[in-house]
Scaffold this active site. Structure first.
Site, mmCIF file in Angstrom:
data_model
loop_
_atom_site.group_PDB
_atom_site.id
_atom_site.type_symbol
_atom_site.label_atom_id
_atom_site.label_comp_id
_atom_site.label_asym_id
_atom_site.label_seq_id
_atom_site.Cartn_x
_atom_site.Cartn_y
_atom_site.Cartn_z
ATOM 1 N N HIS A 28 2.802 16.797 -25.370
ATOM 2 C CA HIS A 28 2.343 18.098 -24.871
ATOM 3 C C HIS A 28 1.721 18.898 -26.024
ATOM 4 O O HIS A 28 2.249 18.869 -27.131
ATOM 5 C CB HIS A 28 3.535 18.878 -24.303
ATOM 6 C CG HIS A 28 3.199 20.276 -23.902
ATOM 7 N ND1 HIS A 28 2.548 20.574 -22.727
ATOM 8 C CD2 HIS A 28 3.403 21.467 -24.541
ATOM 9 C CE1 HIS A 28 2.382 21.883 -22.650
ATOM 10 N NE2 HIS A 28 2.882 22.455 -23.743
ATOM 11 N N GLY A 57 -24.247 4.195 -7.096
ATOM 12 C CA GLY A 57 -23.156 3.504 -7.755
ATOM 13 C C GLY A 57 -22.949 4.096 -9.137
ATOM 14 O O GLY A 57 -23.448 5.196 -9.441
ATOM 15 N N VAL A 78 -29.915 0.100 -7.755
ATOM 16 C CA VAL A 78 -29.328 -0.452 -6.525
ATOM 17 C C VAL A 78 -28.582 -1.768 -6.774
ATOM 18 O O VAL A 78 -28.562 -2.653 -5.935
ATOM 19 C CB VAL A 78 -30.414 -0.660 -5.448
ATOM 20 C CG1 VAL A 78 -30.919 0.674 -4.956
ATOM 21 C CG2 VAL A 78 -31.573 -1.512 -5.980
ATOM 22 N N CYS A 95 -25.957 -4.610 -22.352
ATOM 23 C CA CYS A 95 -24.935 -3.578 -22.558
ATOM 24 C C CYS A 95 -25.188 -2.787 -23.827
ATOM 25 O O CYS A 95 -25.257 -1.561 -23.797
ATOM 26 C CB CYS A 95 -23.551 -4.217 -22.614
ATOM 27 S SG CYS A 95 -22.248 -3.061 -23.062
ATOM 28 N N LYS A 127 -24.459 6.081 -23.288
ATOM 29 C CA LYS A 127 -23.385 6.992 -23.709
ATOM 30 C C LYS A 127 -23.879 7.953 -24.789
ATOM 31 O O LYS A 127 -23.441 9.104 -24.851
ATOM 32 C CB LYS A 127 -22.173 6.204 -24.207
ATOM 33 C CG LYS A 127 -21.606 5.231 -23.199
ATOM 34 C CD LYS A 127 -21.444 5.851 -21.823
ATOM 35 C CE LYS A 127 -21.252 4.801 -20.753
ATOM 36 N NZ LYS A 127 -22.466 4.134 -20.316
#
Length: 467
Positions: free
Chosen positions: A446, A181, A271, A42, A51
């Protein structure tokens, strides 16, 4: 090296190192064995470096669309070595940070290879010869690796796995991605923004199998609009080298007899994954392995005295945050201070960092229907959200599913800008068992993207105001 511990963890990924630190916090004499870099796949070859690369791709998109916001940007060029180098430096920095955390929490970090030598026994090879260590509790957190296809050789040059896809020396003009995926879609999105002509291939009827079908269809449309070629219902028959520097794929379209041939400069195989169960000595102890993953109970116990498995090696969902939470809960259960409720897969959020981003938590609409539960569905298109329009990102959707009888939030599915941050609001709601009325009465600031979360809840109750 010490030879006796209360807890020994095998694998230093997001499940392993977190479990080791928590064990030490609870007063256990703890060691962590890792043969490579701390942080696992990871941190070193997955979540974090991808990322960093995807952020670079987002900057490329921003530069191309700067004119929409009144900025004139001259000719730009990509220094791929700098982009890749930055992603590697981020991973290295975080890996070093984990080493400091282990020292801070008095966890013995052993760089080496480990295998089970018997019940509560671990053989560790650290370069000075094998040593047998005793531990009352052994946690396997060895992770998973990319699954391979028969007859397809990932050579690292023309046919890439995830590691090669994260460290390219050039951006291929034509890129073939096998598997749509989360990993395949992220790589397809990344390279499309960097300038590749991308063909994305998936055996299933839609990309992102397992995702909410409506969200997957929107993702398909958004990627197609960006110029990606997407081939669903296509099985890979053959992938081989072609010419001096290319590849050729032979695909079998569902329901058609004639195969389809696709040529590209490079191909990425994405895959799925299989657990790292080999070489651990599981067979000798009678540990059950099913489909390439260790079988455990809800608390990670394998059925063998003192032996546990957590994270990717223990099966889906294959997510870093799932592994970390499993590690904590496993150790706390060993210590007798568990919270009484094991980790539930339907409360674990899933995030995909493509453009557009995709995120979800809970059940899909198809799963709710299959369970036969009466439900309400709410939808809030981002075209009605002021912040999204101001960003130039109005093509998105927030979708919520509620039990018609109890008002329970059954699932939430989002596609659009920064939805990987927004989904945590729904994750907290699932964890706290919030109802539609709880969310209805929650005040959302908001102008924010999060207002669409509220609007989706309103829509489920036929009270939508802004669309």
């Amino acid at each position: 090296m010490k030879t006796r511990y209360d807890v020994m963890v095998v694998g230093g990924g997001p499940g392993g190192y977190v479990a080791a630190i928590r064990a030490s916090q609870l007063g256990f004499r703890t060691a962590l064995v890792e043969r490579e870099s701390l942080g696992g796949v990871c941190l070193n070859w997955g979540c974090i470096p991808t990322k960093a690369l995807l952020h670079g791709a987002e900057i490329a998109h921003t530069l191309r669309t700067a004119g929409d916001f009144g900025f004139t940007v001259g000719p730009t060029s990509l220094d791929l070595e700098v982009l890749v180098g930055r992603s590697r430096s981020v991973a290295a920095r975080l890996s070093g940070g984990i080493a400091q955390l282990l020292r801070k929490h008095n966890v013995d970090h052993i760089k080496g290879e480990a295998s089970l030598a018997g019940k509560c026994l671990l053989s560790v090879e650290d370069g000075s010869g094998p040593k047998t260590c005793h531990a009352d509790h052994i946690l396997l957190a060895t992770g998973a690796r990319p699954r391979q296809l028969p007859g397809v050789v990932v050579d690292g040059e023309r046919i890439w796995g995830a590691r090669e896809a994260m460290t390219p020396t050039q951006v291929p003009e034509r890129l073939l991605v096998i598997g749509a995926g989360a990993i395949g879609v992220e790589f397809a999105s990344l390279y499309a923004d960097l300038g590749s002509q991308v063909t994305l291939v998936e055996m299933a009827s839609e990309i992102l199998p397992g995702a909410d079908e409506e969200i997957a269809a929107r993702a398909h449309a958004a990627l197609t609009e960006r110029g990606l070629r997407i081939l669903t219902r296509h099985a890979l028959l053959k992938l081989e080298h072609q010419g001096p520097d290319g590849v050729s794929a032979t695909l079998a379209p569902t329901g058609e007899t004639a195969p389809l041939h696709v040529a590209a400069d490079r191909a990425i195989l994405a895959v799925g994954v299989t657990g790292n169960v080999e070489g651990l000595g599981l067979d000798a102890l009678g540990v059950q392995v099913q489909g390439g993953f260790v079988v455990t109970n809800d608390w990670g116990h394998t059925g063998v005295v003192g032996l546990y498995a957590i994270g990717d090696v223990a099966g889906p969902p294959w997510l870093a945050h799932k592994a970390s939470q499993e590690g904590v809960q496993c150790v706390e259960h060993i210590a007798g201070i568990g919270r009484g409720q094991p980790l539930q897969a339907t409360r674990i959020p899933t995030c995909i960092y493509s453009r557009p981003q995709i995120a979800s938590v809970g059940l899909t609409e198809a799963q709710v229907q299959a369970a036969g539960r009466p439900y309400r569905v709410g939808r809030a298109p981002l075209q009605a959200n002021g912040k999204a329009l101001a960003m130039g990102e109005g093509n998105g959707l927030v979708k919520t599913l509620f039990d018609e009888v109890t008002g329970e939030l059954l699932g939430a599915h989002l596609i659009g800008p920064e939805v990987t941050e927004l989904v945590q609001g729904f994750t907290v709601a699932r964890q706290l068992e919030a109802t539609e009325n709880d969310l209805l009465d929650t005040v959302f600031p908001h102008p924010t993207l999060s207002e669409s979360m509220h609007e989706s809840v309103l829509d489920a109750l036929d009270r939508a105001i802004h669309h």
